[in-house]
Design a protein around this motif. Structure first.
Motif, short mmCIF file in Angstrom:
data_model
loop_
_atom_site.label_atom_id
_atom_site.label_comp_id
_atom_site.label_asym_id
_atom_site.label_seq_id
_atom_site.Cartn_x
_atom_site.Cartn_y
_atom_site.Cartn_z
N HIS A 19 0.83 -1.21 0.00
CA HIS A 19 0.00 0.00 0.00
C HIS A 19 0.86 1.26 0.00
N GLN A 20 1.94 1.24 0.76
CA GLN A 20 2.80 2.43 0.81
C GLN A 20 3.44 2.71 -0.54
N ILE A 21 3.83 1.64 -1.23
CA ILE A 21 4.42 1.83 -2.57
C ILE A 21 3.37 2.43 -3.49
N LEU A 22 2.15 1.91 -3.43
CA LEU A 22 1.07 2.43 -4.28
C LEU A 22 0.72 3.89 -3.94
N GLU A 23 0.81 4.20 -2.65
CA GLU A 23 0.53 5.56 -2.20
C GLU A 23 1.43 6.57 -2.91
N ASN A 24 2.70 6.20 -3.01
CA ASN A 24 3.66 7.10 -3.65
C ASN A 24 3.68 6.98 -5.17
N HIS A 25 3.21 5.85 -5.70
CA HIS A 25 3.27 5.60 -7.15
C HIS A 25 1.89 5.13 -7.59
N LEU A 26 0.98 6.06 -7.74
CA LEU A 26 -0.41 5.73 -8.05
C LEU A 26 -0.49 4.86 -9.29
N ASN A 27 -1.15 3.70 -9.16
CA ASN A 27 -1.28 2.74 -10.27
C ASN A 27 0.07 2.27 -10.81
N LEU A 28 1.14 2.50 -10.07
CA LEU A 28 2.52 2.18 -10.51
C LEU A 28 2.84 2.82 -11.86
N GLU A 29 2.27 4.02 -12.05
CA GLU A 29 2.52 4.75 -13.29
C GLU A 29 4.02 5.01 -13.44
N ASN A 30 4.62 4.57 -14.52
CA ASN A 30 6.04 4.79 -14.79
C ASN A 30 6.96 4.22 -13.69
N THR A 31 6.46 3.21 -12.97
CA THR A 31 7.24 2.64 -11.86
C THR A 31 7.40 1.13 -12.05
N VAL A 32 8.61 0.64 -11.75
CA VAL A 32 8.86 -0.80 -11.87
C VAL A 32 9.39 -1.33 -10.54
N LEU A 33 9.20 -2.62 -10.31
CA LEU A 33 9.66 -3.26 -9.07
C LEU A 33 10.78 -4.23 -9.41
N ILE A 34 11.87 -4.17 -8.63
CA ILE A 34 13.00 -5.07 -8.87
C ILE A 34 13.34 -5.80 -7.57
N THR A 90 14.30 -0.05 -18.11
CA THR A 90 14.15 0.71 -16.87
C THR A 90 14.57 2.17 -17.07
N ALA A 91 14.98 2.52 -18.29
CA ALA A 91 15.43 3.89 -18.56
C ALA A 91 14.27 4.86 -18.34
N GLY A 92 14.50 5.91 -17.56
CA GLY A 92 13.48 6.93 -17.31
C GLY A 92 12.39 6.51 -16.34
N LYS A 93 12.51 5.31 -15.77
CA LYS A 93 11.46 4.79 -14.88
C LYS A 93 11.81 5.06 -13.40
N ASN A 94 10.78 5.04 -12.56
CA ASN A 94 11.02 4.98 -11.11
C ASN A 94 11.19 3.51 -10.75
N ILE A 95 12.26 3.21 -10.03
CA ILE A 95 12.52 1.82 -9.65
C ILE A 95 12.36 1.68 -8.14
N ASP A 117 23.35 0.00 -15.44
CA ASP A 117 23.72 -0.67 -16.69
C ASP A 117 22.50 -1.08 -17.52
N PHE A 118 21.32 -0.97 -16.94
CA PHE A 118 20.09 -1.26 -17.71
C PHE A 118 19.47 0.02 -18.26
N GLY A 119 20.13 1.15 -18.10
CA GLY A 119 19.59 2.44 -18.54
C GLY A 119 19.44 3.36 -17.35
N ARG A 120 19.41 4.68 -17.62
CA ARG A 120 19.39 5.66 -16.53
C ARG A 120 17.98 5.81 -15.98
N PRO A 121 17.76 5.37 -14.72
CA PRO A 121 16.40 5.50 -14.17
C PRO A 121 16.11 6.94 -13.76
N GLN A 122 14.80 7.27 -13.64
CA GLN A 122 14.39 8.59 -13.17
C GLN A 122 14.69 8.71 -11.67
#
Lengths: 173, 310
Positions: A19-34, A90-95, A117-122
């Motif tokens: 829930h906390q992750i979703l709170e900060n990243h609504l619908n995981l817009e532009n966000t990935v989980l690793i 993952t380039a430009g994404k929130n990770i 090395d996978f691209g520059r994240p936001q």
């Protein structure tokens, strides 16, 4: 031996972290989980399962990262490498990096190097189940913490899961 | 978690567990090679010299790429353009290079046993990149990796090794490796190019009929006719070799199953392998080359120096 989290507490904590992750990243817009291999995967799998109850699963981009080749102690001991699978850019994404225990911070240091090395994240954030605070050897802190605990360096924290130990629990020895 | 040997001189010295460790580590490096940045910092404090006393394109480039993608510092040595041409001995050359703080040696030499000799005299880790007609261990490892990737297994896999077995270090390393991993082997080629002791020594099948071998196998590893090592005529002509033992489209069409075609390169097109087979749908020759980098990264990573206190 001291219990830190029981099975039920872990269940609640995983729900809260999702829930906390979703709170900060609504619908995981532009966000990935690793998830970090090998043991962070058990937590990240649970968080992803929880998120699937909350948002459509096609919104969830989830990968696994192994940091073995980026470790700073390779000359002392070679560790067995596990599979990395990040089937998206993952380039430009929130990770959000997910691992079980944050202790010295060295694993996360390696993970940050690997992710570049996978691209520059936001932006990169960190989610852990257990934070052994006051034990850091690098300036790294978590954004989402299940339980923060105070430990001596000689103590060990065991995070056990149904998948690898037949039951969920966190104990301090 | 490390290999049972500090050098990779031959597959002969490896255990089954060593081979599995190398192959599984290679699959993690193969993933690294798909990333936007195809490089990891694992060997950034390691210097490697590539000592090539014999010509090579694929193996030398493959090792060099593997080393660079592990972030190692790389020195290249080609015998023709070095002091070896002035008569410096192998051991002198290597000791001089090592005194400049080199950690690992990758060596190819036309003399069988050259890396084994070196291993008795120097502390640095040695990787054999081919010694005479003895072994070419990293080729066998990448062949096994490619077979496993394509067919999903090594245990019980039926592999035909076809061609100039007598002069091939690839053949010997493949036989050691596949035997250890539980594959079945049939050797095929002209009687003059198949050593007599082979069948008894390794428990392999031998046939002089290539079609029979193809009909039996899942994978055919076709080897190069090594004219440079044949100092007497062992078959009448290249054209006749092609007619009797070459792998052609018509031959593959005449058997009733699909098999995987491999070749370690360089190919003598129209001799041991026809172009329409080498470039055809069953060929994984270029996959072998691609996998070679990942497999060599795994070997170098696993043999990289460990500090004394561990």
């Amino acid at each position: 031996m001291k219990s830190i989290l029981t099975k039920n507490q872990i269940k609640l904590t995983v729900k809260r972290l999702a829930h906390q992750i979703l709170e900060n990243h609504l619908n995981l817009e532009n966000t990935v989980l690793i998830g970090i291999q090998p043991r962070g995967i058990f937590l990240s799998d649970r968080i992803v399962d929880e998120l699937k109850n909350l948002i459509p699963s096609d919104k969830i981009l989830y990968g696994r990262l192994d940091i073995t080749f980026y470790r700073d102690d390779i000359r002392e001991e070679l560790k067995l490498a596990n599979a990395t699978k990040i089937p998206f850019s993952t380039a430009g994404k929130n990770i959000v990096i997910i691992d079980d225990v944050l202790w010295t911070g060295r694993t996360i240091r390696s993970a940050l190097d690997a992710l570049i090395d996978f691209g520059r994240p936001q932006k990169v954030e960190l989610c852990v189940l257990i934070d052994r605070r006051f034990s850091r050897e690098l300036p790294i802190q978590a954004d989402y913490v299940g339980r923060a605990i105070d430990t001596f360096p000689s103590q060990k924290v065991y995070v056990r899961w149904q998948e690898n130990h037949g039951g969920d629990e966190v104990i301090l020895e | 978690m490390k290999l049972s040997s500090k050098n990779l001189l031959g597959i002969k010295d490896l255990s089954r567990e060593d081979i599995q460790l190398i192959l599984s580590t290679a699959s993690q490096f193969k993933e690294v090679l798909q990333r936007p940045v195809k490089k990891v910092p694992s060997l950034r404090d390691v210097t490697i010299v590539n000592l090539f006393y014999e010509n090579s394109t694929r193996t030398r480039f493959s090792f060099e790429l593997a080393e660079r993608r592990l972030s190692a510092d790389v020195l290249n040595f080609a015998a023709g353009t070095s002091s070896a041409a002035k008569g410096e001995t192998l051991l002198d050359t290597v000791n001089n290079i090592l005194s400049m703080k080199v950690d690992m040696v990758v060596m190819r030499h036309s003399a069988t046993g050259a890396p084994h000799f070196l291993a008795q005299h120097i502390p640095a880790a040695i990787v054999n990149a081919g010694d005479g007609i003895n072994e070419h261990p990293t080729q066998a490892l990448l062949d096994a990796y490619s077979m496993q990737e394509k067919t999903g297994r090594l245990e019980g896999l039926k592999v035909a090794i076809i061609g100039d077995i007598m002069h091939s270090r690839v053949a010997l390393s493949n036989i050691y490796l596949l035997t250890k991993m539980g594959a079945e082997i049939t050797i095929a080629g002209p009687p003059t190019l198949i050593p007599k002791y082979l069948q008894e020594a390794f428990n392999v099948n031998v046939t002089y009929n290539v079609k029979e071998a193809l009909q039996w196998c899942d994978v055919a590893n076709v080897l190069r006719i090594q004219l440079e090592r044949q100092n007497q005529p062992l078959f009448s002509s290249l054209r006749e070799y092609n007619l009797a033992y070459g792998i052609k489209r018509s031959l593959l069409d005449s058997i009733d199953k699909d098999i995987v075609i491999m070749h370690p390169g360089p190919i003598n097109r129209g001799v041991e392998l026809d172009s329409d087979v080498a470039d055809g749908p069953y060929s994984i020759i270029l996959n072998q080359v691609e996998n070679g980098v990942a497999v060599r990264m795994a070997v170098l990573y696993l043999l990289s120096p460990q500090s004394a206190n561990s």
